[in-house]
Scaffold this active site. Structure first.
Site, short mmCIF file in Angstrom:
data_model
loop_
_atom_site.label_atom_id
_atom_site.label_comp_id
_atom_site.label_asym_id
_atom_site.label_seq_id
_atom_site.Cartn_x
_atom_site.Cartn_y
_atom_site.Cartn_z
N TYR A 81 77.62 -47.79 44.21
CA TYR A 81 78.02 -47.63 45.78
C TYR A 81 78.34 -45.58 45.19
O TYR A 81 78.20 -45.33 46.04
CB TYR A 81 79.30 -48.67 45.91
CG TYR A 81 79.49 -48.41 47.50
CD1 TYR A 81 78.75 -49.09 48.25
CD2 TYR A 81 80.27 -47.23 47.87
CE1 TYR A 81 79.16 -47.92 49.97
CE2 TYR A 81 81.03 -47.10 49.08
CZ TYR A 81 80.04 -47.81 50.06
OH TYR A 81 80.58 -47.65 51.24
N PHE A 133 63.58 -29.99 69.73
CA PHE A 133 62.55 -31.04 69.40
C PHE A 133 63.26 -32.30 69.65
O PHE A 133 64.66 -32.12 69.96
CB PHE A 133 63.02 -31.25 67.62
CG PHE A 133 62.21 -32.14 67.13
CD1 PHE A 133 60.79 -32.34 67.04
CD2 PHE A 133 62.94 -33.25 66.57
CE1 PHE A 133 60.02 -33.25 66.59
CE2 PHE A 133 62.02 -34.64 65.96
CZ PHE A 133 60.42 -34.79 66.58
N THR A 134 62.26 -33.89 69.89
CA THR A 134 63.39 -33.87 70.21
C THR A 134 64.77 -34.86 70.52
O THR A 134 65.52 -35.04 70.62
CB THR A 134 62.28 -35.72 70.47
OG1 THR A 134 62.01 -36.02 69.07
CG2 THR A 134 61.07 -34.80 71.60
N ASP A 224 66.47 -26.01 60.49
CA ASP A 224 65.66 -27.22 60.59
C ASP A 224 64.57 -27.03 59.46
O ASP A 224 63.92 -26.18 59.69
CB ASP A 224 65.28 -28.22 61.73
CG ASP A 224 64.19 -29.36 62.04
OD1 ASP A 224 64.22 -29.59 60.76
OD2 ASP A 224 64.42 -30.07 62.60
N LYS A 267 59.06 -35.84 56.15
CA LYS A 267 58.00 -34.52 55.89
C LYS A 267 57.30 -33.63 54.69
O LYS A 267 57.16 -34.82 53.54
CB LYS A 267 58.64 -34.04 57.19
CG LYS A 267 58.10 -34.54 58.29
CD LYS A 267 59.38 -35.29 58.22
CE LYS A 267 59.13 -35.29 60.55
NZ LYS A 267 60.75 -36.28 60.26
N ARG A 391 52.72 -35.53 72.29
CA ARG A 391 53.33 -34.56 73.07
C ARG A 391 53.60 -33.57 73.91
O ARG A 391 52.53 -32.38 74.66
CB ARG A 391 53.84 -33.55 71.94
CG ARG A 391 54.22 -34.65 70.22
CD ARG A 391 55.34 -33.99 70.04
NE ARG A 391 55.90 -35.69 70.38
CZ ARG A 391 56.67 -35.49 69.72
NH1 ARG A 391 57.38 -35.78 68.61
NH2 ARG A 391 57.74 -37.14 70.32
N PHE A 458 60.15 -41.26 74.83
CA PHE A 458 58.18 -41.26 74.28
C PHE A 458 58.52 -42.27 73.55
O PHE A 458 57.59 -43.24 72.92
CB PHE A 458 57.81 -40.24 73.88
CG PHE A 458 59.13 -40.07 72.75
CD1 PHE A 458 60.14 -39.08 73.52
CD2 PHE A 458 58.59 -39.56 71.85
CE1 PHE A 458 61.08 -38.35 72.49
CE2 PHE A 458 59.63 -39.44 70.49
CZ PHE A 458 60.78 -38.56 70.74
N1 F0G Z 1 62.78 -32.32 62.98
C1 F0G Z 1 62.05 -32.78 63.06
C2 F0G Z 1 60.56 -30.82 62.88
C3 F0G Z 1 61.53 -33.60 63.18
O1 F0G Z 1 59.80 -33.27 63.23
C4 F0G Z 1 61.64 -34.47 63.19
C5 F0G Z 1 61.36 -36.02 63.02
C6 F0G Z 1 63.20 -34.56 63.33
C7 F0G Z 1 64.33 -33.58 63.32
C8 F0G Z 1 63.70 -35.65 63.28
O2 F0G Z 1 63.75 -36.72 61.70
O3 F0G Z 1 62.91 -38.63 62.04
O4 F0G Z 1 63.91 -38.23 60.20
O5 F0G Z 1 65.41 -38.46 62.19
N2 F0G Z 1 60.28 -35.64 63.56
C9 F0G Z 1 59.22 -37.15 63.50
C10 F0G Z 1 57.75 -36.63 64.15
C11 F0G Z 1 59.85 -37.87 64.09
O6 F0G Z 1 57.07 -37.89 64.17
O7 F0G Z 1 57.39 -35.10 64.41
P1 F0G Z 1 63.82 -38.24 61.18
#
Ligand code: F0G
Length: 467
Positions: A81, A133-134, A224, A267, A391, A458
């Site tokens: 832990y 970013f979303t 990021d 990624k 997108r 989405f």
């Molecule tokens: N920042 C970027 C640029 C991203 O592309 C993503 C995730 C995140 C933050 C969030 O990270 O998913 O680990 O919580 N992108 C995925 C995509 C979902 O398909 O582009 P996460």
């Protein structure tokens, strides 16, 4: 030129810097099965089942293939832990490659975004960024901030071949700072290889300018870092003075010009799950450790198993190699060049993690409020079982003040390529399938929303065809 130059240079064909040890069998479906599957999924590829998918280009997030060394690392998981060995190992690797003083693991990228947004943003603040970013923007809004886009204009033009479409427009940033005052700008959110712009890098000279500006106004730069190793590759390839530097050196140079980062390790870092928050400010770090126990877990695991942290440490080491990036970016480019040669309207320059098809040009007869990119995702799935992602207008969501669709300039279909998963032959099948949809584009009609959730619609919205 250096010995491992780009995938296209030199006289020999490039190849993947690995061989395949284990395979996962794919299931083929009939067109009727796919028509039924997409109907049941409300014409949203996020709601389809993976078993009904042939080639999965939904995302490059957590879908990569780990190496034998990463799998071996799983066996070294210290599932304590507190104070797992793997945590200290990961901490050392992040310090070595990214250079930040302090690191907190999180379950994935948005876990880190939540902590950082809650700690740095006060209600009424403005957060500038090189495109939204979303999840990042949503966390900024949930913390009471307003996102302000300060990316260069070329990023919003799918036809522009500007090599650094991820650059910050310092004049736009300055306008915001003059308007609201630097005290209302807690940090600038700087993304490497900007996802929503088509996987487009910023240049080091732009980052240097940004750094000088931000130092003068006492505004931190929070990176990021999700695809920043891939951004480093493009700097090496395209920017004067970087051809002889290694990806590893360039990554360090980028991080050294920033104050901290959030990271989705799913990624660049070649793992199926994981992320981290890192920074150089001890006080901020301590606060993030404390908030982590509310949302993620104790600060030495942050929602991850010990084995996940070990796989991430090894993944980072593999990701910064020239061979990995040459093959990674080379494969995406291979697909993009084939589509381009066939006259398919794609975003250029070709990015590192995905090919983006310009749905406005592919389906010019479908109004943006009938979701051309969403429509195209459903059609490509029906055509061949290839799963992709919208997108565009669906992802951009509604303006919180007016409640209207944001109708962004970019209305794109993303074909994201998982790392080390598919072969060149798969890329050929993808090309053929896209061409087949293109041939019957005039018959394609748009979609209307029949269910819309409150956050990040989405992922879970449902649609039906407009007859
Ligand atoms: N920042 C970027 C640029 C991203 O592309 C993503 C995730 C995140 C933050 C969030 O990270 O998913 O680990 O919580 N992108 C995925 C995509 C979902 O398909 O582009 P996460």
């Amino acid at each position: 030129m250096n010995s491992m130059s780009g995938p296209q240079s030199g006289s020999r064909t490039w190849a993947e810097p690995y061989k395949i040890k284990m395979v996962e069998l794919l299931r083929m479906t009939t067109r009727e099965e796919r028509e039924q599957a997409i109907r049941e999924a409300g014409y949203n590829t996020f709601l389809t089942r993976s078993r009904d998918v042939y080639i999965d280009l939904l995302t490059d997030s957590g879908t990569g293939a780990m190496s034998d060394r990463q799998w071996a690392g799983l066996m070294l998981g210290d599932e304590a832990y507190a104070g797992s060995e793997n945590f200290y190992h990961l901490e050392a690797v992040i310090k070595e490659y990214y250079g930040y003083e302090y690191m907190l693991p999180t379950h994935q990228g948005r876990g880190a975004e939540n902590l950082m947004s809650q700690l740095l943003i006060k209600p009424g603040d403005y957060v500038p960024g090189n495109m939204y970013f979303t999840t990042t923007r949503l966390h900024q809004e949930l913390a009471g901030g307003t996102f302000v886009d300060v990316i260069v204009d070329q990023a919003h033009d799918p036809e522009s071949s500007f090599p650094f479409k991820g650059n910050v427009d310092i004049a736009k940033l300055n306008r915001l700072v003059q308007d609201v005052g630097a005290k209302r700008v807690p940090y600038i959110s700087l993304e490497g290889n900007v996802n929503m712009a088509g996987g487009q890098p910023f240049s080091m000279s732009n980052l240097n300018d940004l750094h000088s500006y931000c130092r003068k106004h006492d505004i931190p730069i929070m990176l990021d870092a999700t695809r920043t190793i891939e951004n480093a590759w493009f700097i090496r390839e395209r920017e004067d003075g970087y051809a002889d530097k290694s990806v590893r050196e360039i990554l360090r140079e980028i991080c050294d010009l920033t104050d901290g980062c959030t990271m989705s390790a799913k990624k660049d870092a070649l793992v199926n799950i994981g992320g981290f928050f890192a920074c150089n400010d001890e006080e901020l770090f301590k606060k993030s450790q404390n908030l982590a126990v509310v949302y993620e877990g104790l600060h030495t695991y942050g929602g991850l198993a010990g084995r996940d942290m070990e796989a991430m440490a090894q993944g980072i080491r593999e990701a910064v190699t020239e061979e990995h990036q040459a093959a990674r970016i080379g494969q995406v480019r291979y697909l993009g060049e084939k589509l381009d040669a066939a006259g398919i309207p794609i975003v250029k320059p070709i990015g590192s993690h995905a090919i983006y098809i310009n749905a406005k040009r592919f389906l010019p007869h479908v109004d943006q409020d009938e979701y051309p990119a969403q429509t195209l995702a459903a059609e490509l799935y029906i055509e061949s079982g290839i799963r992709t992602m919208e997108r565009g207008n669906v992802s951009a969501g509604r303006d919180p003040k007016t409640g209207k669709n944001r109708r962004p300039q970019l209305e794109l279909l993303r074909l994201a390529i998982p790392r080390r998963v598919y072969t060149q032959a798969h890329m050929d099948v993808v090309t053929e399938s896209v061409i087949d949809v293109y041939k019957r584009r005039n018959e394609i009609r748009g979609l209307r929303i029949v269910y819309e959730p409150e956050y990040l619609r989405f992922f879970q919205a449902r649609f039906e065809p407009i007859s």
